[in-house]
Design a protein around this motif. Sequence first.
Motif, PDB file in Angstrom:
ATOM      1  N   LEU A 175      57.718   1.431  -3.946  1.00  0.00           N
ATOM      2  CA  LEU A 175      58.064   1.629  -5.227  1.00  0.00           C
ATOM      3  C   LEU A 175      57.038   2.275  -6.017  1.00  0.00           C
ATOM      4  CD1 LEU A 175      59.464  -2.058  -5.793  1.00  0.00           C
ATOM      5  CD2 LEU A 175      60.980   0.047  -5.976  1.00  0.00           C
ATOM      6  N   VAL A 176      55.989   1.934  -5.783  1.00  0.00           N
ATOM      7  CA  VAL A 176      54.742   2.744  -6.530  1.00  0.00           C
ATOM      8  C   VAL A 176      54.891   4.128  -6.168  1.00  0.00           C
ATOM      9  CG1 VAL A 176      52.389   2.931  -6.634  1.00  0.00           C
ATOM     10  CG2 VAL A 176      53.103   0.642  -6.691  1.00  0.00           C
ATOM     11  N   ARG A 177      55.114   4.592  -4.924  1.00  0.00           N
ATOM     12  CA  ARG A 177      55.049   5.888  -4.535  1.00  0.00           C
ATOM     13  C   ARG A 177      56.319   6.693  -4.893  1.00  0.00           C
ATOM     14  NH1 ARG A 177      53.048   3.617   1.277  1.00  0.00           N
ATOM     15  NH2 ARG A 177      50.916   3.898   1.087  1.00  0.00           N
ATOM     16  N   GLN A 178      57.553   5.845  -5.412  1.00  0.00           N
ATOM     17  CA  GLN A 178      58.783   6.183  -5.509  1.00  0.00           C
ATOM     18  C   GLN A 178      59.361   6.966  -4.318  1.00  0.00           C
ATOM     19  OE1 GLN A 178      61.168   5.992  -8.617  1.00  0.00           O
ATOM     20  NE2 GLN A 178      59.630   4.340  -8.148  1.00  0.00           N
ATOM     21  N   ASP A 179      58.935   6.333  -3.155  1.00  0.00           N
ATOM     22  CA  ASP A 179      59.468   6.915  -1.828  1.00  0.00           C
ATOM     23  C   ASP A 179      60.874   6.123  -1.481  1.00  0.00           C
ATOM     24  OD1 ASP A 179      60.152   7.759   0.933  1.00  0.00           O
ATOM     25  OD2 ASP A 179      57.840   7.252   1.463  1.00  0.00           O
ATOM     26  N   ARG A 180      61.833   6.727  -1.844  1.00  0.00           N
ATOM     27  CA  ARG A 180      63.230   5.926  -1.594  1.00  0.00           C
ATOM     28  C   ARG A 180      63.682   5.847  -0.201  1.00  0.00           C
ATOM     29  NH1 ARG A 180      66.574   6.727  -7.086  1.00  0.00           N
ATOM     30  NH2 ARG A 180      64.856   7.035  -8.285  1.00  0.00           N
ATOM     31  N   VAL A 181      63.286   6.895   0.570  1.00  0.00           N
ATOM     32  CA  VAL A 181      63.821   6.839   2.030  1.00  0.00           C
ATOM     33  C   VAL A 181      62.954   5.288   2.486  1.00  0.00           C
ATOM     34  CG1 VAL A 181      63.494   7.742   4.261  1.00  0.00           C
ATOM     35  CG2 VAL A 181      64.037   9.172   2.196  1.00  0.00           C
ATOM     36  N   SER A 182      61.768   5.376   2.251  1.00  0.00           N
ATOM     37  CA  SER A 182      61.152   4.365   2.896  1.00  0.00           C
ATOM     38  C   SER A 182      61.473   2.825   2.199  1.00  0.00           C
ATOM     39  CB  SER A 182      59.524   4.421   2.603  1.00  0.00           C
ATOM     40  OG  SER A 182      58.847   3.198   2.923  1.00  0.00           O
ATOM     41  N   LEU A 183      61.687   2.832   0.961  1.00  0.00           N
ATOM     42  CA  LEU A 183      62.184   1.859   0.409  1.00  0.00           C
ATOM     43  C   LEU A 183      63.815   1.251   0.897  1.00  0.00           C
ATOM     44  CD1 LEU A 183      62.162  -0.132  -2.129  1.00  0.00           C
ATOM     45  CD2 LEU A 183      63.314   1.506  -3.480  1.00  0.00           C
ATOM     46  N   ASN A 184      64.470   2.252   1.220  1.00  0.00           N
ATOM     47  CA  ASN A 184      65.840   1.744   1.924  1.00  0.00           C
ATOM     48  C   ASN A 184      65.679   1.020   3.162  1.00  0.00           C
ATOM     49  OD1 ASN A 184      68.226   2.234  -0.094  1.00  0.00           O
ATOM     50  ND2 ASN A 184      66.961   3.828  -0.495  1.00  0.00           N
ATOM     51  N   ASN A 185      64.729   1.825   3.802  1.00  0.00           N
ATOM     52  CA  ASN A 185      64.417   1.321   5.360  1.00  0.00           C
ATOM     53  C   ASN A 185      63.920   0.165   5.469  1.00  0.00           C
ATOM     54  OD1 ASN A 185      65.390   3.805   6.564  1.00  0.00           O
ATOM     55  ND2 ASN A 185      63.469   4.702   6.812  1.00  0.00           N
ATOM     56  N   LEU A 186      63.067  -0.306   4.341  1.00  0.00           N
ATOM     57  CA  LEU A 186      62.269  -1.382   4.328  1.00  0.00           C
ATOM     58  C   LEU A 186      63.295  -2.613   3.738  1.00  0.00           C
ATOM     59  CD1 LEU A 186      58.867  -0.309   2.839  1.00  0.00           C
ATOM     60  CD2 LEU A 186      59.158  -1.281   5.152  1.00  0.00           C
TER      61      LEU A 186
END
Length: 268
Positions: A175-186
């Motif tokens: 969330l801090v990085r706004q990394d949406r791909v990682s967020l959805n995988n996690l």
Amino acid sequence: MKLLLKEIIGEYQHNTCVEGIMLGGSRSTESEDQLSDYNLYVYHHEDISVSERQQITNKFCRYMELNNQFWEVQDDGQLNDGSEIVIVYRNLIQFDRQLHEVAFRHQAQLGATTAHWYNFLHAEILFDRHGRLAELQQKYTIAYPFQLQSNILQKNHALLRRQMPAYLFKIEKALVRQDRVSLNNLLSRFMASYFDIVFAVNEKLHPGDKKLVSHVLRRCSHIPKNFESRLNRCFELAGGARQELLAELNLLIDELDHMIKHRASSSL
């Protein structure tokens, strides 16, 4: 069952390597919808060659991808009437060993621990050359093992937020990085462990990766508070990669923990 399926099954029966055939998925439990495909499980004691499979599917399918191996060995395509079909090939001895590890040796996984067990017990036997499929269904029709429940909780719960590599901490970084791909995988992995816990606490076999919310509401007597609305809110916040997601996930875990404690106290 439609005529095309009966004809396909008849073709596979001629192969002496085939021990049995089952119809699984929503079609076997009469919970299908307009998007449901046909899931055939072909159990064998020796591999069936791709060329033999092609000869059969060419007769009944207008499109077929042979020998996909993303999850299991399977052929994916469409019947001549446009219906989707998945034909999964399983070595019966190996599959029995796999189920045995879960049901009798209580081996837990990260998410969907008992999905294959559920799939097998709820599948409809269409052909059983030596009665082996019926024997195995009887073998695995047992009470939910307490030790398996304990192992599932121990393995999956720690990764929600307790241990250092927990999903929640990694979601915070995404969330801090706004990394949406990682967020959805996690978030997908978080939910896999979350639902594995819910089904285990209720001593219910995990139905797989579809319609999980409806399965919980229909089959489980112990359900976390605000279960459906909390999940919907989490997915809504995840879609916008919003920081409030962390608070919602923490509440989701709190309510899960409350359910676990209530279940434990009620069983004393």
